[in-house]
Design a protein around this motif. Sequence first.
Motif, PDB file in Angstrom:
ATOM      1  N   LYS A 176       0.832  -1.209   0.000  1.00 55.74           N
ATOM      2  CA  LYS A 176       0.000   0.000   0.000  1.00 55.74           C
ATOM      3  C   LYS A 176       0.866   1.259   0.000  1.00 55.74           C
ATOM      4  CE  LYS A 176      -2.176   1.170   3.804  1.00 55.74           C
ATOM      5  NZ  LYS A 176      -3.089   0.990   4.955  1.00 55.74           N
ATOM      6  N   VAL A 177       1.866   1.305   0.868  1.00 60.21           N
ATOM      7  CA  VAL A 177       2.743   2.480   0.927  1.00 60.21           C
ATOM      8  C   VAL A 177       3.540   2.614  -0.374  1.00 60.21           C
ATOM      9  CG1 VAL A 177       4.670   3.576   2.136  1.00 60.21           C
ATOM     10  CG2 VAL A 177       2.864   2.436   3.444  1.00 60.21           C
ATOM     11  N   VAL A 180       1.327   4.323  -2.749  1.00 62.97           N
ATOM     12  CA  VAL A 180       1.266   5.765  -2.457  1.00 62.97           C
ATOM     13  C   VAL A 180       2.518   6.448  -3.011  1.00 62.97           C
ATOM     14  CG1 VAL A 180       1.276   7.501  -0.631  1.00 62.97           C
ATOM     15  CG2 VAL A 180      -0.205   5.496  -0.409  1.00 62.97           C
ATOM     16  N   ASP A 183       2.122   6.771  -6.628  1.00 62.11           N
ATOM     17  CA  ASP A 183       1.170   7.851  -6.916  1.00 62.11           C
ATOM     18  C   ASP A 183       1.856   9.222  -6.854  1.00 62.11           C
ATOM     19  OD1 ASP A 183      -1.281   9.362  -7.138  1.00 62.11           O
ATOM     20  OD2 ASP A 183      -1.259   9.556  -4.964  1.00 62.11           O
ATOM     21  N   TYR A 220      -9.508   0.155  -6.873  1.00 60.47           N
ATOM     22  CA  TYR A 220      -8.731   0.262  -5.631  1.00 60.47           C
ATOM     23  C   TYR A 220      -7.676   1.359  -5.728  1.00 60.47           C
ATOM     24  CZ  TYR A 220      -5.477  -0.352  -1.875  1.00 60.47           C
ATOM     25  OH  TYR A 220      -4.670  -0.091  -0.798  1.00 60.47           O
ATOM     26  N   PHE A 221      -6.935   1.373  -6.826  1.00 59.75           N
ATOM     27  CA  PHE A 221      -5.856   2.351  -6.947  1.00 59.75           C
ATOM     28  C   PHE A 221      -6.419   3.767  -7.093  1.00 59.75           C
ATOM     29  CE2 PHE A 221      -2.273   4.441  -9.320  1.00 59.75           C
ATOM     30  CZ  PHE A 221      -1.369   4.398  -8.277  1.00 59.75           C
ATOM     31  N   ASP A 223      -9.175   4.800  -5.789  1.00 59.88           N
ATOM     32  CA  ASP A 223      -9.624   5.144  -4.440  1.00 59.88           C
ATOM     33  C   ASP A 223      -8.435   5.517  -3.542  1.00 59.88           C
ATOM     34  OD1 ASP A 223     -11.686   5.142  -2.296  1.00 59.88           O
ATOM     35  OD2 ASP A 223     -10.469   3.474  -1.526  1.00 59.88           O
ATOM     36  N   LEU A 224      -7.351   4.754  -3.645  1.00 62.19           N
ATOM     37  CA  LEU A 224      -6.145   5.059  -2.860  1.00 62.19           C
ATOM     38  C   LEU A 224      -5.649   6.474  -3.189  1.00 62.19           C
ATOM     39  CD1 LEU A 224      -3.056   2.882  -2.139  1.00 62.19           C
ATOM     40  CD2 LEU A 224      -2.698   4.904  -3.549  1.00 62.19           C
ATOM     41  N   ARG A 227      -8.112   9.033  -1.693  1.00 57.77           N
ATOM     42  CA  ARG A 227      -8.017   9.088  -0.227  1.00 57.77           C
ATOM     43  C   ARG A 227      -6.728   9.755   0.219  1.00 57.77           C
ATOM     44  NH1 ARG A 227     -11.022   5.143   3.063  1.00 57.77           N
ATOM     45  NH2 ARG A 227     -12.512   4.053   1.737  1.00 57.77           N
ATOM     46  N   TRP A 228      -5.649   9.454  -0.464  1.00 56.29           N
ATOM     47  CA  TRP A 228      -4.366  10.021  -0.088  1.00 56.29           C
ATOM     48  C   TRP A 228      -4.373  11.544  -0.299  1.00 56.29           C
ATOM     49  CZ3 TRP A 228      -0.661   8.938   2.970  1.00 56.29           C
ATOM     50  CH2 TRP A 228       0.586   9.561   2.856  1.00 56.29           C
ATOM     51  N   SER A 229      -4.912  11.979  -1.423  1.00 56.20           N
ATOM     52  CA  SER A 229      -5.019  13.415  -1.686  1.00 56.20           C
ATOM     53  C   SER A 229      -5.859  14.099  -0.620  1.00 56.20           C
ATOM     54  CB  SER A 229      -5.685  13.664  -3.045  1.00 56.20           C
ATOM     55  OG  SER A 229      -4.743  13.603  -4.069  1.00 56.20           O
TER      56      SER A 229
ATOM     57  N   ARG B 163       0.089  19.378  -4.807  1.00 62.06           N
ATOM     58  CA  ARG B 163      -1.263  19.074  -4.337  1.00 62.06           C
ATOM     59  C   ARG B 163      -1.921  20.226  -3.613  1.00 62.06           C
ATOM     60  NH1 ARG B 163      -1.926  13.304  -3.884  1.00 62.06           N
ATOM     61  NH2 ARG B 163       0.058  12.279  -4.212  1.00 62.06           N
ATOM     62  N   ALA B 235      -2.846   8.927   7.751  1.00 64.54           N
ATOM     63  CA  ALA B 235      -3.413   8.931   6.399  1.00 64.54           C
ATOM     64  C   ALA B 235      -3.195   7.594   5.710  1.00 64.54           C
ATOM     65  CB  ALA B 235      -2.798  10.064   5.574  1.00 64.54           C
ATOM     66  N   HIS B 236      -1.982   7.050   5.791  1.00 57.95           N
ATOM     67  CA  HIS B 236      -1.800   5.794   5.052  1.00 57.95           C
ATOM     68  C   HIS B 236      -2.404   4.620   5.807  1.00 57.95           C
ATOM     69  CE1 HIS B 236       1.658   3.933   7.136  1.00 57.95           C
ATOM     70  NE2 HIS B 236       2.163   5.136   7.229  1.00 57.95           N
ATOM     71  N   ILE B 239      -6.079   4.204   4.731  1.00 56.07           N
ATOM     72  CA  ILE B 239      -6.375   3.649   3.399  1.00 56.07           C
ATOM     73  C   ILE B 239      -6.530   2.128   3.536  1.00 56.07           C
ATOM     74  CG2 ILE B 239      -5.422   3.277   1.082  1.00 56.07           C
ATOM     75  CD1 ILE B 239      -4.001   5.969   1.354  1.00 56.07           C
ATOM     76  N   PRO B 240      -7.593   1.559   2.947  1.00 60.16           N
ATOM     77  CA  PRO B 240      -7.772   0.108   3.064  1.00 60.16           C
ATOM     78  C   PRO B 240      -6.590  -0.647   2.455  1.00 60.16           C
ATOM     79  CG  PRO B 240      -9.712   1.147   2.099  1.00 60.16           C
ATOM     80  CD  PRO B 240      -8.658   2.200   2.162  1.00 60.16           C
ATOM     81  N   PRO B 242      -4.626  -3.303   0.132  1.00 58.21           N
ATOM     82  CA  PRO B 242      -4.896  -3.707  -1.249  1.00 58.21           C
ATOM     83  C   PRO B 242      -5.703  -5.001  -1.302  1.00 58.21           C
ATOM     84  CG  PRO B 242      -2.596  -3.073  -0.990  1.00 58.21           C
ATOM     85  CD  PRO B 242      -3.183  -3.127   0.386  1.00 58.21           C
ATOM     86  N   PRO B 243      -6.628  -5.109  -2.260  1.00 63.92           N
ATOM     87  CA  PRO B 243      -7.500  -6.276  -2.344  1.00 63.92           C
ATOM     88  C   PRO B 243      -6.848  -7.436  -3.094  1.00 63.92           C
ATOM     89  CG  PRO B 243      -8.087  -4.715  -4.039  1.00 63.92           C
ATOM     90  CD  PRO B 243      -6.944  -4.101  -3.272  1.00 63.92           C
ATOM     91  N   TYR B 244      -5.561  -7.324  -3.418  1.00 65.51           N
ATOM     92  CA  TYR B 244      -4.896  -8.375  -4.193  1.00 65.51           C
ATOM     93  C   TYR B 244      -4.412  -9.458  -3.238  1.00 65.51           C
ATOM     94  CZ  TYR B 244      -4.800  -3.983  -6.697  1.00 65.51           C
ATOM     95  OH  TYR B 244      -5.158  -2.778  -7.230  1.00 65.51           O
TER      96      TYR B 244
END
Lengths: 248, 248
Positions: A176-177, A180, A183, A220-221, A223-224, A227-229, B163, B235-236, B239-240, B242-244
């Motif tokens: 996940k990180v 980010v 991203d 998912y990506f 949404d990530l 959410r991060w923004s 951002r 923040a991180h 975030i849910p 990853p669904p993988y």
Amino acid sequence: MTYCVGVLVEDGLVMIADTRTNAGLDNISTYRKLHMFNTPGERVMMLASAGNLSMTQSVLSMLREGVDDIEGETPPKLEDAATMFKAAQLVGRAIRRVREIEQAGFEAANLRMEVSFLFGGQIGDEPMRLFMIYSAGNFIECSREAPFLQIGEHKYGKPILDRAVTYETDLYDALKVGLVSMDSTMRSNLGVGLPIDIAVQRRGALDLEVNHRIEAGESYFHDLRERWSAALRAAHRAIPRPPYGPQR
Amino acid sequence: MTYCVGVLVEDGLVMIADTRTNAGLDNISTYRKLHMFNTPGERVMMLASAGNLSMTQSVLSMLREGVDDIEGETPPKLEDAATMFKAAQLVGRAIRRVREIEQAGFEAANLRMEVSFLFGGQIGDEPMRLFMIYSAGNFIECSREAPFLQIGEHKYGKPILDRAVTYETDLYDALKVGLVSMDSTMRSNLGVGLPIDIAVQRRGALDLEVNHRIEAGESYFHDLRERWSAALRAAHRAIPRPPYGPQR
């Protein structure tokens, strides 16, 4: 440009790579940069590449067909390496062999021979390892203190890794990180772009747990990123204004 | 290394610069990189510098004493420039003049003549402007669409600016986001460090509203760094995963 990141935590290895290549600013294509050398039950090795595409592709082909730099020797293949260290050495040999073949042509065309690789994985009972291999064929290994390595456009995505990843980080949190971090890089450098290849290898499993391509629009990506923004906006809004200047 | 950022928003101009210089890795000093040419009520001009310290210092001295590149002309000083555009041109002239004087020596010593400047401010009723001036003496200006400019180690601190800053951002919010950007840079590159010089100039005011040095240990900046770190962690985490991979 390219951005690839590898994270080696207690539970295993995560590799993430974008797919955008450009020959000049006006010739942009999609190429896979995350490559698997996978024999389930025996070994999983992953190689992510950055730099001159013709060189990295030649290195890959050579690692599959055999590195033919020593006359009389049967050219060794990556899939036959006994340990991850020997495998990383072989990647280095392949880079040097390609340099040897291409150098005169590159010099004549005034091109730079720059490549770099992330190379990670596990062979049998050997430890899981993650290396960064340079243009000269030499390499470094990531450590418990610095459990990630990056190649390509690495700066935009480093701050979040510096803050959020330790050796104890959960494997899917590391993924996940890493996403980010990807991203942040994509937002600041348009030369890094979707789709993104991701892979997850659990320590000791000797097979990939995830081997997936995230395409544009994948929820998912998407949404990530949203959410991060939103979280970053909220985070800087929550910090009090500086106390300097006229008090209001 | 150096990191300087200038932000030009609707309400005014913010300039932020670190103070760390190094001649080699083992020779680290503190030098002011944010310089004021301030005649209250008439004009405020600020110049932030990055690159070879001897060159940037010579450029500054020359801008104060007069740029003597044209024989017979009274060497013009920055403080006499009629408009911000003419002033930016004069900074460019000073860079080219210093290059002319130093080039042979630099080449003999195999040194790179790299400098860059952020130059911003306002003269009388003229518009407030912010420029980035390159080693060759040419320059670009920031725009409403891209209301910030950076010099030096700019990548680590760019994502948050991309951002969070728009032309409509409040002046002190721009300062705050600039400090977050500086924090991200300092965390990822030890060559950028405290103290930090900050300045705020409100549009039309023709004097500095803030001209302050943030020293190590200053509570507001310490608190900003802590809050930002905590907010990023939260923040991180929010975030849910990853669904993988295997569903857990």
